[in-house]
Design an enzyme around this catalytic site. Structure first.
Site, short mmCIF file in Angstrom:
data_model
loop_
_atom_site.label_atom_id
_atom_site.label_comp_id
_atom_site.label_asym_id
_atom_site.label_seq_id
_atom_site.Cartn_x
_atom_site.Cartn_y
_atom_site.Cartn_z
N HIS A 150 -10.27 -4.99 -3.29
CA HIS A 150 -8.94 -5.31 -2.78
C HIS A 150 -9.06 -5.72 -1.33
O HIS A 150 -9.84 -5.16 -0.57
CB HIS A 150 -7.98 -4.13 -2.93
CG HIS A 150 -8.53 -2.82 -2.46
ND1 HIS A 150 -9.44 -2.09 -3.20
CD2 HIS A 150 -8.34 -2.13 -1.32
CE1 HIS A 150 -9.76 -0.99 -2.55
NE2 HIS A 150 -9.12 -0.99 -1.39
N ASP A 190 0.84 -1.18 0.00
CA ASP A 190 0.00 0.00 0.00
C ASP A 190 0.89 1.25 0.00
O ASP A 190 1.90 1.31 0.70
CB ASP A 190 -0.92 0.00 1.24
CG ASP A 190 -2.04 0.99 1.13
OD1 ASP A 190 -3.20 0.57 1.04
OD2 ASP A 190 -1.76 2.22 1.14
N ILE A 191 0.48 2.24 -0.77
CA ILE A 191 1.27 3.47 -0.89
C ILE A 191 1.18 4.33 0.38
O ILE A 191 2.07 5.16 0.63
CB ILE A 191 0.83 4.26 -2.14
CG1 ILE A 191 1.93 5.16 -2.65
CG2 ILE A 191 -0.45 5.04 -1.89
CD1 ILE A 191 1.65 5.74 -4.03
N HIS A 219 -7.07 -5.69 2.20
CA HIS A 219 -5.95 -5.10 2.94
C HIS A 219 -5.41 -6.20 3.86
O HIS A 219 -6.16 -6.77 4.65
CB HIS A 219 -6.42 -3.95 3.82
CG HIS A 219 -6.90 -2.74 3.09
ND1 HIS A 219 -6.15 -1.60 2.94
CD2 HIS A 219 -8.09 -2.48 2.50
CE1 HIS A 219 -6.85 -0.69 2.27
NE2 HIS A 219 -8.04 -1.20 2.00
N VAL A 279 -10.78 3.27 -3.63
CA VAL A 279 -10.41 2.77 -4.96
C VAL A 279 -11.45 1.71 -5.34
O VAL A 279 -11.59 0.69 -4.64
CB VAL A 279 -8.99 2.18 -4.97
CG1 VAL A 279 -8.68 1.60 -6.35
CG2 VAL A 279 -7.96 3.25 -4.59
#
Ligand code: DGP
Length: 117
Positions: A104, A34-35, A106, A100
């Site tokens: 996804h 993750d960014i 996490h 987003v």
């Protein structure tokens, strides 16, 4: 960000059109750091094709969704957080905190995680 063609920033990462620290990839799934990490280990596990939210998943996605969980477990093991523990979550839509719109998981761990809101 998802456009009307069903593309997304995560699909572009999976196609390697955008940079990311990829830690797993196969023909169906890509996982990358993750960014904006919220824990020492914070990895996103995404299908290579866009499914905007869990609400859009169908029975045909059953195997894919299960495989995403097993990839999360494998990555937890590889990042040495299996025994200490970790969290696997999927946010859905506005109240769920999804930003987003390409589903996804996490995977978070590496420290004691607080209670979820
Ligand atoms: P969510 O709020 O559940 O939709 O989580 C989206 C996560 O995606 C958030 O933690 C930040 C991360 N993210 C957004 N854009 C990028 C990107 O371009 N690269 C990477 N590696 N992570 C991103």
């Amino acid at each position: 960000m998802t456009d009307h063609l069903g593309d997304s920033v995560f699909a572009r990462i999976a196609r390697k059109e955008l940079p990311a620290k990829i830690v797993y990839q196969d023909e169906e799934i890509t996982a990358f750091h993750d960014i904006e990490p919220l824990a020492p280990v914070h990895i996103l596990i995404v299908p290579n094709r866009v499914i905007p939210t869990l609400n859009d998943a169908t029975l045909e996605d059953q195997q894919l969704l299960g495989k995403m969980m097993l990839v999360a477990r494998q990555l937890a093991c590889q990042h040495s957080i299996s025994d200490t523990g970790y969290r696997v979550t999927m946010n859905v839509n506005s109240d769920g905190g999804q930003s987003v719109f390409h589903i996804h998981l996490h995977l978070m761990g590496g420290q004691k995680l607080g209670r979820m809101a």
